[in-house]
Design an enzyme around this catalytic site. Structure first.
Site, mmCIF file in Angstrom:
data_model
loop_
_atom_site.group_PDB
_atom_site.id
_atom_site.type_symbol
_atom_site.label_atom_id
_atom_site.label_comp_id
_atom_site.label_asym_id
_atom_site.label_seq_id
_atom_site.Cartn_x
_atom_site.Cartn_y
_atom_site.Cartn_z
ATOM 1 N N HIS A 30 56.671 8.222 60.472
ATOM 2 C CA HIS A 30 56.553 9.029 61.673
ATOM 3 C C HIS A 30 57.339 8.367 62.807
ATOM 4 O O HIS A 30 57.755 7.209 62.706
ATOM 5 C CB HIS A 30 55.073 9.193 62.084
ATOM 6 C CG HIS A 30 54.377 7.915 62.367
ATOM 7 N ND1 HIS A 30 53.520 7.299 61.495
ATOM 8 C CD2 HIS A 30 54.456 7.087 63.447
ATOM 9 C CE1 HIS A 30 53.094 6.170 62.011
ATOM 10 N NE2 HIS A 30 53.645 6.014 63.202
HETATM 11 C C1 T46 Z 1 52.537 3.157 64.128
HETATM 12 C C2 T46 Z 1 52.455 2.272 62.953
HETATM 13 C C3 T46 Z 1 53.144 0.953 63.148
HETATM 14 C C4 T46 Z 1 43.185 6.028 64.875
HETATM 15 O O1 T46 Z 1 42.132 6.693 64.810
HETATM 16 N N1 T46 Z 1 43.445 5.265 65.968
HETATM 17 C C5 T46 Z 1 44.577 4.517 66.082
HETATM 18 O O2 T46 Z 1 44.770 3.838 67.101
HETATM 19 C C6 T46 Z 1 45.521 4.561 65.005
HETATM 20 C C7 T46 Z 1 46.819 3.750 65.090
HETATM 21 C C8 T46 Z 1 45.240 5.333 63.905
HETATM 22 N N2 T46 Z 1 44.098 6.044 63.850
HETATM 23 C C9 T46 Z 1 43.786 6.829 62.659
HETATM 24 C C10 T46 Z 1 44.744 7.978 62.378
HETATM 25 C C11 T46 Z 1 44.731 8.089 60.879
HETATM 26 O O3 T46 Z 1 43.658 8.899 60.484
HETATM 27 O O4 T46 Z 1 43.909 5.966 61.524
HETATM 28 C C12 T46 Z 1 44.438 6.658 60.417
HETATM 29 C C13 T46 Z 1 45.672 5.940 59.887
HETATM 30 O O5 T46 Z 1 46.749 6.078 60.825
HETATM 31 P P1 T46 Z 1 48.261 6.247 60.365
HETATM 32 O O6 T46 Z 1 48.326 6.972 59.079
HETATM 33 O O7 T46 Z 1 49.025 6.826 61.523
HETATM 34 O O8 T46 Z 1 48.674 4.707 60.141
HETATM 35 P P2 T46 Z 1 50.127 4.108 59.889
HETATM 36 O O9 T46 Z 1 49.942 2.741 59.392
HETATM 37 O O10 T46 Z 1 50.960 5.036 59.078
HETATM 38 O O11 T46 Z 1 50.802 4.049 61.356
HETATM 39 C C14 T46 Z 1 50.284 3.175 62.335
HETATM 40 C C15 T46 Z 1 50.161 3.882 63.682
HETATM 41 O O12 T46 Z 1 49.429 5.097 63.528
HETATM 42 C C16 T46 Z 1 51.507 4.208 64.295
HETATM 43 O O13 T46 Z 1 51.338 4.524 65.655
HETATM 44 O O14 T46 Z 1 53.516 3.120 64.862
HETATM 45 O O15 T46 Z 1 51.122 2.032 62.490
#
Ligand code: T46
Length: 131
Positions: free
Chosen positions: A48
């Protein structure tokens, strides 16, 4: 797209300490910190871009790679030290992979979590870059 940052290590016979202060090591107003850990070596995360969010990424334990793509250039950065990191601008596609055993990726962000800030579709990312 991104900038390498290094932090002062305060080391004595007991080990090392790194401090991150807003306005010094953290070049933006800090609103949130989160940690990513327990990721399998074959797993990839991210996929993303953020419309507005700016972040600082530091591997505080172990190592991982981050692919960054601003729509024109792609770079792969290795994060492998608690005293070194990267700041990543908005509108940069990111993928994190090659997580080592015990890797802990710390991310400091300039805003709270807002799903509406995410672009999770690469074609949409390219379209929004053209605007
Ligand atoms: C990024 C990279 C480096 C939350 O509820 N609160 C939060 O602050 C975050 C970051 C995530 N979430 C929830 C949203 C999803 O349901 O946690 C779950 C996993 O998030 P995501 O799939 O977006 O995780 P990554 O590792 O793909 O991405 C993360 C960050 O979301 C993003 O901002 O830049 O790490």
């Amino acid at each position: 797209m991104y900038k390498n940052v290094s932090f002062k290590e305060i080391t004595d016979q007991r080990g090392s300490l790194v401090a991150l202060e807003q306005g010094i090591e953290i070049p933006f107003d800090m609103k949130r910190v989160y940690f990513i850990y327990g990721v399998g070596g074959d797993d990839r995360r991210g996929f993303h871009a953020h419309r507005n969010l700016k972040q600082l990424m530091v591997c505080v334990s172990g190592n991982c790679k981050v692919l960054l793509d601003d729509g024109g250039e792609k770079v792969v950065v290795s994060l492998n030290s608690p005293s070194k990191g990267i700041t990543v601008n908005s509108m940069v596609w990111r993928e994190m992979y090659d997580f080592s055993e015990g890797c802990v990726l710390m991310v400091v962000a300039d805003d709270i979590y807002r799903e509406c800030d995410y672009i999770r579709d690469y074609e949409l990312f390219q379209e929004e870059l053209k605007k």
